[in-house]
Design an enzyme around this catalytic site. Structure first.
Site, short mmCIF file in Angstrom:
data_model
loop_
_atom_site.label_atom_id
_atom_site.label_comp_id
_atom_site.label_asym_id
_atom_site.label_seq_id
_atom_site.Cartn_x
_atom_site.Cartn_y
_atom_site.Cartn_z
CB SER A 151 -0.83 -0.03 1.29
OG SER A 151 -1.28 1.26 1.66
CE1 TYR A 164 -4.99 -1.98 4.53
CE2 TYR A 164 -3.77 0.04 4.10
CZ TYR A 164 -4.46 -1.08 3.64
OH TYR A 164 -4.61 -1.27 2.29
C1 GCO Z 1 -7.65 3.33 4.07
C2 GCO Z 1 -6.28 3.23 3.48
C3 GCO Z 1 -6.18 2.40 2.23
C4 GCO Z 1 -5.66 3.13 1.03
C5 GCO Z 1 -4.33 2.60 0.70
C6 GCO Z 1 -3.63 3.32 -0.41
O1 GCO Z 1 -7.89 4.24 4.84
O2 GCO Z 1 -8.45 2.45 3.86
O3 GCO Z 1 -5.63 4.41 3.44
O4 GCO Z 1 -7.26 1.62 1.95
O5 GCO Z 1 -6.48 3.05 -0.08
O6 GCO Z 1 -3.52 2.61 1.83
O7 GCO Z 1 -2.52 2.57 -0.73
#
Ligand code: GCO
Length: 260
Positions: A151, A164
């Site tokens: 990500s 995450y």
């Molecule tokens: C969220 C996150 C991710 C983004 C990703 C981009 O808040 O869900 O930021 O889903 O889409 O990290 O690479």
């Protein structure tokens, strides 16, 4: 100059089988179909048998060669059992895409340990578990492709998504670790780092006007990405075209990480 009359064999996945985790919808589904278009047989995965069956049926109707594997990527026993089933059925996983992911958005000071753990387990530990089981078998065969999904948060943090961020940062170095140990066995482990993509997981972000405007202004391409825009990178990393590419992370992000 001779004209190409058939697809470049460097990108041909005929005769290969790809397991894509979390592939009943979203990025995993798009990646699976893209690998299928390049000739791969597909093993799709999810936790819910009925949802997975529906996805498999839709994909079969479109002509894809699909097997279903229902298991929870975060549970060691289920992952091991799935690979034992593949062995028993004669299903050889040549390409593993560690895509399954979950999100939990909450400020860190309010975050419960159980939610932290759940996100780490699904987004990071699962890639270790699947990678371990797949690589044992790939090492015996002398070839294999592992593609982990990272990500933008593999590089940079964003408020409210710290577990995450930590998991995806871990994915970046897990990928290098896999390359360190498995490259000599003919296995290429690499990663894809999607930017902000139009998926169900990002629904809350897409419908937030301020966030949507921020993504569009912050991304040089000026827009969100579509799931099938990951296919080119996935096919490259799954195919002979990447046979000397190890431990890399390819960002498919409309340029976002390249600018301030
Ligand atoms: C969220 C996150 C991710 C983004 C990703 C981009 O808040 O869900 O930021 O889903 O889409 O990290 O690479």
């Amino acid at each position: 100059m001779p004209h190409a009359t058939k697809p470049n064999p460097l990108f041909d996945l005929t005769g290969r089988t790809a397991l894509v985790t979390g592939s009943s919808r979203g990025l995993g589904r798009a990646i699976a179909e893209g690998l299928g278009d390049a000739g791969a047989k597909l093993v799709i995965n999810g936790r819910k048998a009925d949802t997975l069956k529906q996805a498999a049926d839709e994909m079969r109707a479109k002509g894809y060669d699909v097997l279903e594997a229902v298991f929870d990527v975060a549970l060691e026993k289920e992952v091991e059992a799935a690979f034992e089933r593949f062995d028993a059925e004669g299903t050889q996983i040549d390409i593993l895409v560690n895509n399954a992911g979950i999100q939990h958005r909450q400020p860190m000071v309010e975050l419960k340990l159980a939610d932290w753990q759940r996100v780490i387990d699904t987004n990071l530990t699962a890639s270790f578990l699947l990678g371990r089981e797949a690589a044992k078998r790939m090492i015996a065969r002398g070839h294999g492709k592992v593609i982990n999904i990272g990500s933008l948060t593999s590089e940079l943090a964003r408020r409210t998504v710290i577990p995450y961020t930590v998991a995806k940062g871990g994915v970046r170095l897990l990928t290098k670790g896999m390359a360190a140990e498995w490259a000599e066995h003919g296995i290429q482990a690499n990663a894809i780092g999607p930017g902000y993509m139009v998926t169900d997981m990002n629904e809350a972000l897409l419908s937030d006007e301020k966030f949507d405007a921020w993504v569009k202004s912050r991304t040089p391409a000026g827009r969100w990405g579509q799931p099938d825009e990951l296919v080119g990178a996935a096919v490259f990393l799954a195919s002979p075209a990447s046979n000397y590419v190890n431990g890399q992370m390819i960002y498919v992000d409309g340029g976002m990480l390249s600018v301030l």
